[in-house]
Scaffold this motif. Sequence first.
Motif, short mmCIF file in Angstrom:
data_model
loop_
_atom_site.label_atom_id
_atom_site.label_comp_id
_atom_site.label_asym_id
_atom_site.label_seq_id
_atom_site.Cartn_x
_atom_site.Cartn_y
_atom_site.Cartn_z
N ASP A 169 47.23 31.65 47.50
CA ASP A 169 47.56 31.35 48.89
C ASP A 169 48.13 32.59 49.57
O ASP A 169 48.93 33.33 48.97
CB ASP A 169 48.58 30.20 48.93
CG ASP A 169 48.95 29.80 50.34
OD1 ASP A 169 48.26 28.95 50.91
OD2 ASP A 169 49.95 30.34 50.86
N LYS A 170 47.74 32.83 50.81
CA LYS A 170 48.17 34.05 51.51
C LYS A 170 49.69 34.14 51.65
O LYS A 170 50.26 35.24 51.62
CB LYS A 170 47.51 34.12 52.89
CG LYS A 170 46.03 34.52 52.86
CD LYS A 170 45.85 35.97 52.40
CE LYS A 170 44.40 36.43 52.42
NZ LYS A 170 43.83 36.61 53.74
N LYS A 171 50.34 32.99 51.78
CA LYS A 171 51.81 33.01 51.88
C LYS A 171 52.42 33.55 50.59
O LYS A 171 53.33 34.39 50.62
CB LYS A 171 52.32 31.60 52.14
CG LYS A 171 53.85 31.49 52.23
CD LYS A 171 54.30 30.07 52.55
CE LYS A 171 54.02 29.14 51.37
NZ LYS A 171 54.56 27.78 51.61
N ASP A 219 46.32 40.19 56.04
CA ASP A 219 46.11 39.78 57.43
C ASP A 219 44.67 39.34 57.71
O ASP A 219 44.44 38.59 58.66
CB ASP A 219 46.48 40.94 58.37
CG ASP A 219 47.98 41.25 58.34
OD1 ASP A 219 48.75 40.38 57.90
OD2 ASP A 219 48.35 42.37 58.73
N ARG A 220 43.73 39.80 56.92
CA ARG A 220 42.33 39.44 57.18
C ARG A 220 42.05 37.99 56.80
O ARG A 220 42.42 37.53 55.73
CB ARG A 220 41.40 40.37 56.38
CG ARG A 220 41.28 41.76 56.97
CD ARG A 220 40.41 42.66 56.11
NE ARG A 220 39.07 42.11 55.88
CZ ARG A 220 38.11 42.75 55.20
NH1 ARG A 220 38.36 43.96 54.69
NH2 ARG A 220 36.93 42.19 55.03
N THR A 221 41.40 37.28 57.69
CA THR A 221 41.09 35.86 57.44
C THR A 221 39.79 35.68 56.68
O THR A 221 39.49 34.58 56.21
CB THR A 221 41.01 35.09 58.78
OG1 THR A 221 39.99 35.70 59.60
CG2 THR A 221 42.34 35.13 59.50
N ASP A 222 39.01 36.76 56.55
CA ASP A 222 37.71 36.66 55.90
C ASP A 222 37.73 37.10 54.44
O ASP A 222 36.68 37.28 53.82
CB ASP A 222 36.69 37.52 56.66
CG ASP A 222 37.04 39.01 56.61
OD1 ASP A 222 38.24 39.33 56.52
OD2 ASP A 222 36.11 39.84 56.63
N ALA A 227 39.68 36.63 50.47
CA ALA A 227 40.56 35.83 49.61
C ALA A 227 41.18 36.73 48.54
O ALA A 227 40.50 37.56 47.94
CB ALA A 227 39.77 34.70 48.94
#
Length: 289
Positions: free
Chosen positions: A84-86, A162-165, A167
């Motif tokens: 998870d990014k968090k 920061d990138r949403t594209d 993982a």
Amino acid sequence: MIKLIASDMDGTLLGNKMEVLQENIDAIKFAEQHGIKFMVATGRGYTEAKPALDEAGITCPMITVNGAQAFDEQGQELFTINIDKKHAQTLLDLLKLNNVYFEIATDQGVYSDNPHKRIENAAQMLAGKLPHLTFKMAIAMASAHLELLDVNYVDHYQELIDRTDIAILKFIVFEEQGPTILDPLREKVEKVPEVVVTSSFPNNIEINHVNAQKGVAVQRFAESLNIPMSEVMTIGDNFNDVSMLEMADVSFAMGNAEDGVKQIARYETANHDVGGVGKAILRAIKENL
């Protein structure tokens, strides 16, 4: 009788020159002729693992990034388990605060923010495995090897968060001083939710999602083929292999494996540089393990 073999790569399937030895290739082909499926389960990313397999003429399913991703024989993605990014942000801040060099494996390849440090770490690993090498020779070998791998470079890892594209699949920490620095760092990392910490050699730690483990991935792949774990064979040398060694009824530790890994595996084979994987495969078939 076994129906599926899952082998680690570094320190296991690969020899000292990061190649698949002919003895291993021959044994894999022999197993396939007996209806036994072969796959690799590695801490490497897909683009890092594939060149050595291609050179050996091996086309097989692949579990990569310690179980964070899996691919079929055609290279089609079967599943991805990301951090998870968090939690990735928490890990990024923690590792930067502790001033260690690390790399980040993603679903779009491996990223480094320091090409010189990457070569230096690869050289240290080679020098440790091949004591006769001078460090200068190890640097040259590491540079040549890394040129074959699809590695990306960024100025700041924050770009990846920061990138949403993209993982985040794994953080790989390297430290020349080994456990002296890594053990207390590991204690801090293990407090981050939903992550698991393993190691593929004494001077690193690898951080994945808790469900991204080799054993979980091998079992998931075996179930897709209706193969029970009692008919699965696993081979490895280090602590990121433990989960798959524990879950398979037939498990081999390499002769060069860590002592703790040898205690977990049911059987032991020869070192990685003398075809230990091939010897284990032939023994398993001959003795109907």
